[in-house]
Design an enzyme around this catalytic site. Structure first.
Site, mmCIF file in Angstrom:
data_model
loop_
_atom_site.group_PDB
_atom_site.id
_atom_site.type_symbol
_atom_site.label_atom_id
_atom_site.label_comp_id
_atom_site.label_asym_id
_atom_site.label_seq_id
_atom_site.Cartn_x
_atom_site.Cartn_y
_atom_site.Cartn_z
ATOM 1 N N CYS A 43 -5.532 -3.299 2.295
ATOM 2 C CA CYS A 43 -5.358 -3.319 3.748
ATOM 3 C C CYS A 43 -6.670 -3.501 4.522
ATOM 4 C CB CYS A 43 -4.607 -2.060 4.180
ATOM 5 S SG CYS A 43 -3.847 -2.175 5.828
ATOM 6 N N GLU A 103 0.844 -1.198 0.000
ATOM 7 C CA GLU A 103 0.000 0.000 0.000
ATOM 8 C C GLU A 103 0.881 1.250 0.000
ATOM 9 O OE1 GLU A 103 -3.457 1.713 3.100
ATOM 10 O OE2 GLU A 103 -2.264 -0.055 3.587
ATOM 11 N N LYS A 139 -9.268 2.610 -2.150
ATOM 12 C CA LYS A 139 -9.545 1.963 -0.867
ATOM 13 C C LYS A 139 -10.901 2.410 -0.319
ATOM 14 C CE LYS A 139 -7.240 1.083 3.584
ATOM 15 N NZ LYS A 139 -6.018 1.347 4.366
#
Length: 281
Positions: free
Chosen positions: A155, A51, A122
């Site tokens: 994540c 990330e 995200k």
């Protein structure tokens, strides 16, 4: 109309665990280039990077984003990765810091030998990310490759079962997860990271392979867990966990085109076919 039957094939997938340096975009791109070439030389065809691999993770001020973020796919990091994927003949999923007008996203590019294939933003922001980034607005895209369909999550997206269920419902056979895992509250010393447990469970319950590329090191006081992992569709690790502290390349063969077999957990049970979608809503 006839439909082409997808060929069963194994594809080497690599997670490139390293330590991005905050604000050192060119140095980070050079590290990515070196690791990607090493993984490709070992036969890897799909590469997953951490990330925010271009900029580092721990932002402390909005002006840092203004200085470091770049548009996808026009920005310098995107263009470097697109060129690298084309040169090496590989697919790359890499976390990037995205600037879209006056808005910033914690994003990932997906590119391959064909060029730029798309962006994932995200969906679920972790802690201080909420001070700097906007939550993703592109949904759960799935990208077509010559091997099959590939999804991307980042994540904390992995803490939500709906993420994986949505990607698999859209046809993903592999989910690439650029990540920067950090210690979770009440995690006992020496225990397996909760992240690894969650992703093994998600792989098993959805019958999908998941490749998680974490980072290592301590950045501005924030430690990261490492322990990158490639999990098969029955939930068992194919490679890793990687070192909690050192850079490492994980490579594992992932099967495409064998969903029915991979989701079958007994003579009479398939984890995808047995869903009671008539009742879940």
């Amino acid at each position: 109309m006839t439909h082409k039957v997808q060929e069963k094939q194994t594809v080497a997938v690599a997670c490139l665990q390293f330590e991005p340096r905050f604000g050192e975009v060119e140095a980070n791109l050079a590290a990515i280039d070196r690791l990607a070439r090493e993984a490709a030389a070992k036969g890897a065809k799909i590469l997953v990077l951490p990330e925010l691999a271009d900029t580092g993770y721990v932002f402390e001020a909005a002006d840092e984003l203004q200085q470091l973020a770049a548009p996808i796919p026009q920005g310098r990091p995107s263009q470097a990765l697109i060129a690298l994927a084309a040169e090496l003949g590989v697919y790359i999923a890499a976390g990037l810091c995205e600037k879209a007008g006056d808005t910033f996203y914690n994003s990932a590019i997906f590119c391959g030998p064909e060029g730029y294939l798309g962006t994932f933003r995200k969906l679920h922001l972790w802690n201080k990310e909420k001070l700097f980034f906007r939550s993703g607005d592109l949904g759960l895209p799935v990208f077509d490759t010559v091997y099959g369909k590939v999804g991307v999550a980042i994540c904390y997206d992995g803490w939500f079962p709906e993420t994986f269920r949505g990607l698999v419902a859209a046809g993903a056979e592999l989910i690439c997860v650029p990540t920067n895992w950090v210690p979770i509250p009440d995690q006992p010393a020496g225990a397996e990271p909760m992240a690894n447990i969650l992703h093994k469970a998600a792989a098993h319950s959805n019958g999908v392979a998941i490749a998680c590329a974490d980072r290592v090191g301590i950045e501005r006081g924030q430690p990261f867990l490492g322990c990158s992992l490639i999990v098969g569709p029955r939930g068992w690790p194919l490679a890793g966990p990687a070192s909690p502290t050192n850079p490492e390349i994980l490579i594992a063969d992932v099967m495409f085109g064998d969903l029915e077999n991979q989701r079958r957990v007994s003579e009479r049970n398939n984890v995808w076919e047995d869903r009671r979608t008539d009742l879940y809503n």
